[in-house]
Motif scaffolding. Structure first.
Motif, mmCIF file in Angstrom:
data_model
loop_
_atom_site.group_PDB
_atom_site.id
_atom_site.type_symbol
_atom_site.label_atom_id
_atom_site.label_comp_id
_atom_site.label_asym_id
_atom_site.label_seq_id
_atom_site.Cartn_x
_atom_site.Cartn_y
_atom_site.Cartn_z
ATOM 1 N N GLN A 5 67.218 62.601 -114.844
ATOM 2 C CA GLN A 5 67.939 62.087 -115.088
ATOM 3 C C GLN A 5 68.473 61.319 -113.583
ATOM 4 O O GLN A 5 69.434 60.354 -113.224
ATOM 5 N N LEU A 6 67.648 61.306 -112.849
ATOM 6 C CA LEU A 6 68.378 59.734 -111.063
ATOM 7 C C LEU A 6 67.082 59.491 -110.953
ATOM 8 O O LEU A 6 67.030 58.809 -109.957
ATOM 9 N N LEU A 7 66.206 59.035 -112.281
ATOM 10 C CA LEU A 7 65.121 57.647 -111.995
ATOM 11 C C LEU A 7 66.118 56.584 -111.935
ATOM 12 O O LEU A 7 65.290 55.527 -110.715
ATOM 13 N N PHE A 33 66.511 56.271 -117.182
ATOM 14 C CA PHE A 33 67.201 54.962 -116.440
ATOM 15 C C PHE A 33 68.778 54.626 -116.860
ATOM 16 O O PHE A 33 69.329 53.644 -115.990
ATOM 17 N N ILE A 34 69.346 55.854 -117.086
ATOM 18 C CA ILE A 34 70.807 55.058 -117.815
ATOM 19 C C ILE A 34 71.730 55.955 -116.329
ATOM 20 O O ILE A 34 71.523 57.417 -116.168
ATOM 21 N N GLY A 74 58.427 58.167 -108.450
ATOM 22 C CA GLY A 74 58.185 58.734 -109.686
ATOM 23 C C GLY A 74 57.804 59.631 -110.358
ATOM 24 O O GLY A 74 57.588 60.031 -110.972
ATOM 25 N N SER A 75 56.014 59.273 -109.831
ATOM 26 C CA SER A 75 55.377 60.070 -110.121
ATOM 27 C C SER A 75 55.517 61.721 -110.067
ATOM 28 O O SER A 75 55.082 62.412 -110.254
ATOM 29 N N VAL A 76 55.785 61.349 -108.985
ATOM 30 C CA VAL A 76 56.009 62.880 -108.066
ATOM 31 C C VAL A 76 57.646 63.352 -109.459
ATOM 32 O O VAL A 76 57.059 64.696 -109.765
ATOM 33 N N MET A 77 57.746 63.168 -109.306
ATOM 34 C CA MET A 77 59.367 63.659 -109.834
ATOM 35 C C MET A 77 58.733 63.726 -111.153
ATOM 36 O O MET A 77 59.367 65.054 -111.862
#
Length: 414
Positions: free
Chosen positions: A40-42, A186-187, A249-252
């Motif tokens: 959700q936080l991307l 991305f929203i 982003g990979s870690v998330m």
């Protein structure tokens, strides 16, 4: 291989930017976010990396065009520049030294957990082993700093950052989320869950790190770049922003794929061991932990360097890594870093809180660069264009909004 290494070394300052940006604080924030909120936080990570890339470019371009550094220029060319520069020094140093404490705490715990994974009997002497590991790490790093050569710092950072990136991308191949979940990230949306506001502030604090931008001119100076390297500096800034987004982003995504749907939450380093081992296996878990360790070690150098760098920047605009002042300040930072291993605090909670503090000087850092890159006496024909000014304007609004959000989040902790 030698040709590849030469190409990598051309992006030296980018690796310092990644070292400042992705440490165990960033990895911890991404793991907690991925396990608690999914993807959700991307969107926060994407905007932070976009604005970070623009700020890295702006500070680097200013340094190449004028030959001046950031705080020295603030002091010399801005109205109220001296108090602004001093506030930035205090705020950034406070944030980075707190980060250093968390980095060493988590890194030493990670090494201990990796040892325990293969030698379970080590758990009986956790405190002593963690403290001994921390002393060895910080002692080694300080010894390397005393050599005082930019090229050596750069080579070590390239090694750590490369190991970190490879480890996390390999981990993503083993454990990953569904494409639809990534797209939904991305929203723009702040999770309506306890700690959501704190996590957003921590995300920005670790990704849009003021220290990354302020130190950029000094590292370009150390690299020896001139006007001939303007195009290379732009590519370097883009590479830094893209790699930060991909690695973070990979870690998330790994934490999301492994933990989110299982309802597992991360509060201690040990939680990552218990959660990932059954899913990814011992070997894959070791790869992920190796990447996290590389992230921590890649940030130790920059965090120890930041206070003497900013002070020298303010005073003369020159980087001197062989001065007595440099050795005393970095030595104090090394001792301060041992706080978590000595007192046994929970390094995960401390690291997230630290990242929140990093957002508060960010608006000042953005305002300062906006003024000086639009100063035509300084920049001449290379003053900022409309596109860069628009992006930095949105970055300022974003930083102010996140700072307010951080205040609200911190108030909720007391």
């Amino acid at each position: 291989m030698s040709a590849l290494l030469r190409k990598i070394m051309n992006f030296g300052p980018a690796f310092f930017a990644i070292g400042y940006t992705i440490g165990t604080g960033s990895v911890t924030s991404m793991i907690v976010a991925g396990s608690t909120y999914g993807m959700q936080l991307l969107w926060v990570l994407f905007l932070s990396c976009l604005f970070s890339g623009a700020l890295i470019y702006a500070y680097g371009n200013f340094a190449i065009v004028t030959g001046q550094t950031a705080l020295y220029s603030f002091k010399k060319h801005l109205r109220f520049g001296k108090p602004i520069a001093l506030m930035i020094i205090v705020g950034v140093t406070f944030g980075q030294w707190n980060s250093l404490i968390g980095i060493l705490g988590i890194s030493s715990n990670i090494i201990f957990e990796m040892i325990s994974l293969y030698v379970p009997s080590a758990a009986e002497h956790k405190y002593e082993i963690v403290l001994a590991i921390a002393v060895v790490i910080i002692g080694t790093m300080y010894s390397i700093l005393l050599i005082g050569k930019y090229s050596l710092f750069e080579k070590i950072l390239v090694m750590f950052v490369s190991c970190m990136g490879i480890s996390f991308v390999l981990s993503l191949l083993v454990v990953h989320p569904m494409p639809a979940e990534v797209a939904a990230g991305f929203i723009p949306k702040i999770p309506e869950i306890a700690g959501g506001k704190m996590m957003v502030a921590a995300f920005v604090g670790t990704t849009m790190a003021a220290a990354t931008f302020l130190s950029r001119p000094l590292f370009i100076q150390g690299k020896g770049w001139t006007m001939k390297n303007r195009a290379q500096q732009r590519k370097d800034a883009i590479v830094a922003a893209v790699l930060v987004f991909v690695i973070s982003g990979s870690v998330m995504a790994v934490a999301h794929g492994a933990l989110y749907h299982e309802g597992k939450r991360i509060t201690h380093v040990l939680d990552m061991v218990n959660a990932l081992e059954p899913i990814a296996g011992k070997a894959a878990l070791t790869v992920f932990f190796f990447g996290t360790l590389a992230a921590g070690l890649s940030s130790v150098f920059p965090c120890m360097l930041i206070a003497p760098l900013l002070i020298e920047d303010y005073r003369s605009g020159q980087l001197d890594t062989n001065s007595k002042q440099f050795r005393i300040i970095t030595g104090f930072a090394a001792l301060l870093a041992l706080a978590i291993p000595i007192f046994g605090f929970n390094p995960v909670k401390g690291q997230i809180l630290t990242q929140v503090f990093n957002v508060f000087v960010l608006p000042l850092v953005i305002v300062g660069i906006l003024f000086i890159i639009n100063n035509r006496k300084l920049m001449k024909d290379y003053a900022a264009g409309k596109t860069l000014n628009i992006i930095l304007g949105f970055a300022l609004l974003f930083a102010i909004a996140i700072s307010v959000n951080g205040v609200i989040a911190l108030a909720g902790q007391f």
